[in-house]
Enzyme design. Structure first.
Site, PDB file in Angstrom:
ATOM      1  N   SER A 201      -2.987   6.432  -7.357  1.00 19.59           N
ATOM      2  CA  SER A 201      -3.605   5.102  -7.268  1.00 19.59           C
ATOM      3  C   SER A 201      -3.191   4.480  -5.936  1.00 19.59           C
ATOM      4  O   SER A 201      -2.408   5.054  -5.184  1.00 19.59           O
ATOM      5  CB  SER A 201      -3.142   4.218  -8.420  1.00 19.59           C
ATOM      6  OG  SER A 201      -1.826   3.760  -8.159  1.00 19.59           O
ATOM      7  N   LYS A 202      -3.712   3.299  -5.696  1.00 19.41           N
ATOM      8  CA  LYS A 202      -3.431   2.629  -4.418  1.00 19.41           C
ATOM      9  C   LYS A 202      -1.938   2.375  -4.208  1.00 19.41           C
ATOM     10  O   LYS A 202      -1.500   2.194  -3.081  1.00 19.41           O
ATOM     11  CB  LYS A 202      -4.205   1.313  -4.342  1.00 19.41           C
ATOM     12  CG  LYS A 202      -5.655   1.533  -3.991  1.00 19.41           C
ATOM     13  CD  LYS A 202      -6.359   0.225  -3.714  1.00 19.41           C
ATOM     14  CE  LYS A 202      -7.842   0.448  -3.530  1.00 19.41           C
ATOM     15  NZ  LYS A 202      -8.621  -0.737  -3.852  1.00 19.41           N
ATOM     16  N   ARG A 203      -1.183   2.340  -5.316  1.00 17.65           N
ATOM     17  CA  ARG A 203       0.267   2.152  -5.176  1.00 17.65           C
ATOM     18  C   ARG A 203       0.872   3.273  -4.333  1.00 17.65           C
ATOM     19  O   ARG A 203       1.908   3.112  -3.701  1.00 17.65           O
ATOM     20  CB  ARG A 203       0.950   2.173  -6.547  1.00 17.65           C
ATOM     21  CG  ARG A 203       0.784   0.923  -7.371  1.00 17.65           C
ATOM     22  CD  ARG A 203       1.532   1.065  -8.683  1.00 17.65           C
ATOM     23  NE  ARG A 203       1.049   2.215  -9.472  1.00 17.65           N
ATOM     24  CZ  ARG A 203       1.750   3.307  -9.709  1.00 17.65           C
ATOM     25  NH1 ARG A 203       2.963   3.440  -9.237  1.00 17.65           N
ATOM     26  NH2 ARG A 203       1.234   4.288 -10.429  1.00 17.65           N
ATOM     27  N   GLY A 205      -0.542   4.670  -1.781  1.00 17.10           N
ATOM     28  CA  GLY A 205      -1.050   4.667  -0.406  1.00 17.10           C
ATOM     29  C   GLY A 205      -2.561   4.754  -0.427  1.00 17.10           C
ATOM     30  O   GLY A 205      -3.190   4.491  -1.461  1.00 17.10           O
TER      31      GLY A 205
END
Ligand code: GLU
Length: 430
Positions: A201-203, A205
């Protein structure tokens, strides 16, 4: 033998996620390996969330990755009349029924199983799957219905998609059965996780293909990296050309367990591609970021600098930053390691630079002559060559690692290099 026909069916409700790109790539590789067709269907039935911009971003991402598709692009939204006709047919045949104005599919009891190309046999019970709506009361179709009607119409032979769709597959099989159509081969590709083992996920990167493009990753490197997320070509080879991947790709080679999106590996792989790509091919990719940095130089000079730094770079942005340093002294900034090295022996650093300037002034400016001149200087001064090279490297680049110093001097150019060395020597206080 029937021709393999596979498809990538993105919903244009967001950017092209690396997971989606990987699914597209596997379908594309399988089509090209089997001399089949790779089709593209934009699943834009969710009118509220689908946009033309997203469709464009997805198409651009696929094009950037070199995933060309066959036949005309299909827009699911344009097939709605067809979806409605099929739902009405099932209603007439008693395989579906009206429920508050919506049409609901009757899911008969009994086993719903398939031989998954990746996981082997997967089985559900019809009893556990509730009758589900295929057409809403406003006559809009639902995903699990529209996808099957379209896959039948497009004569799709293999449905290769993410593991997250496994729970949809029994519902879709129920639709195939109700419509009396043969099943395609289903293959569910394992998820991509971040390095912590959690779903990417965007966590973790950047997750958009476009982000990696802008970060300076080469499309061939990205394609190679994505191919190895959940597929093994056998052996421990990692760098594969487009044609090698096509030749080696099989459904049997798809791995069952989740893969890890490791950006360090992507950078390493990109570095491998950068080192083997000719400077001329990198020029356009580097020129943009260079202009943005405010660096100026003629084409030949920039090409020389690219050639010198590309084997020590991870991205084209990285190349651009290093090229800028070689074009213009204003980009030279002493990094921490360089400062520490100077601090160890400022007087020695200064003296070495002063001696180098003197020796280089009369030198012929070729890499061979520069190397000879500096080695001779080291000998005269009775020091190791590194004692001469390293101060020059620091003065010219601000860092402690670079291409060989003779190449560096050559790339920076005689007048500019001598000036940088003089200024650097004068700046040291002893
Ligand atoms: N539009 C669906 C998705 O993006 C397609 C799934 C499928 O391949 O059937 O998840």
């Amino acid at each position: 033998m029937t021709t393999v026909r596979v498809r990538f069916a993105p919903s244009p409700t967001g950017y092209l996620h690396v997971g989606g790109a990987r699914t597209a790539l596997f379908n594309w590789l399988y089509a090209r390996h089997s001399d089949g067709k790779f089709l593209l269907r934009v699943e834009d039935t969710d009118k509220a969330r689908s946009t033309d911009e997203h469709t464009q971003v997805i198409l651009d991402g696929l094009t950037w990755l070199g995933l060309d598709w066959d036949e005309a692009l299909v827009f699911q939204g344009a097939q709605i009349t067809r979806h409605q006709e099929m739902a009405d047919r099932l209603l007439r045949e008693g395989k579906a029924y009206l429920d508050e104005g919506a049409i609901r599919l009757r899911v008969p009891p009994g086993e719903i199983a398939w031989e998954d190309a990746v996981h082997g046999r997967i089985s559900f019970q019809g009893e556990d799957i509730k009758d589900f709506v295929i057409l809403r009361s406003d006559r809009s179709p639902l995903y699990n219905f529209a996808v099957v009607v379209d896959d039948i119409d497009m004569r799709i032979t293999h449905v290769l998609r993410g593991d997250d769709h496994i729970s949809n597959t029994p519902k879709q099989i129920a639709v195939y059965r109700a419509l009396g159509a043969p099943l395609p081969v289903f293959g569910h590709v394992p998820m991509i996780n971040g390095p912590d083992g959690k779903k990417l996920s965007k966590r973790h990167g950047a997750t958009a293909v476009g982000d990696y493009q802008h970060l300076g990753v080469l499309p061939a490197a990205m394609r190679n990296f994505l191919a190895l997320l959940g597929w093994s070509p056998g052996g421990d080879r990692e760098i594969l050309t487009r044609d090698e991947m096509i030749q080696l790709f099989t459904l049997e080679g798809i791995l069952k367990k989740a893969s890890v999106f490791d950006t360090t590996k992507l950078e390493w792989m990109n570095g491998q591609y950068l080192s083997t790509t000719p400077p001329e091919e990198l020029y356009d990719l580097v020129a943009g970021p260079l202009a943005q940095l405010g660096a100026d130089g003629d084409r030949a000079h920039i090409l020389r600098a690219i050639a010198a730094v590309k084997t020590r770079s991870r991205t084209t942005l990285d190349v651009a930053r290093q090229v800028a340093v070689r074009l213009d002294a204003k980009f030279v900034e002493l990094d921490e390691k360089a400062q520490q090295e100077i601090a160890k022996d400022p007087a020695g650093y200064k003296a070495s630079l002063v001696a180098s300037v003197a020796a280089l002034q009369g030198a012929e400016w070729t890499t061979e002559a520069l190397e000879k001149t500096l080695r001779a200087l080291a000998e005269t001064r009775g020091v190791a060559a590194g004692k001469i090279f390293q101060p020059i490297r620091i003065a010219l680049t601000g860092g402690t690692v670079s291409e060989p110093v003779n190449e560096l001097l050559y790339v920076v150019g005689k007048a500019a290099a001598l000036k940088r060395l003089e200024i650097a020597a004068a700046a040291v206080r002893v």
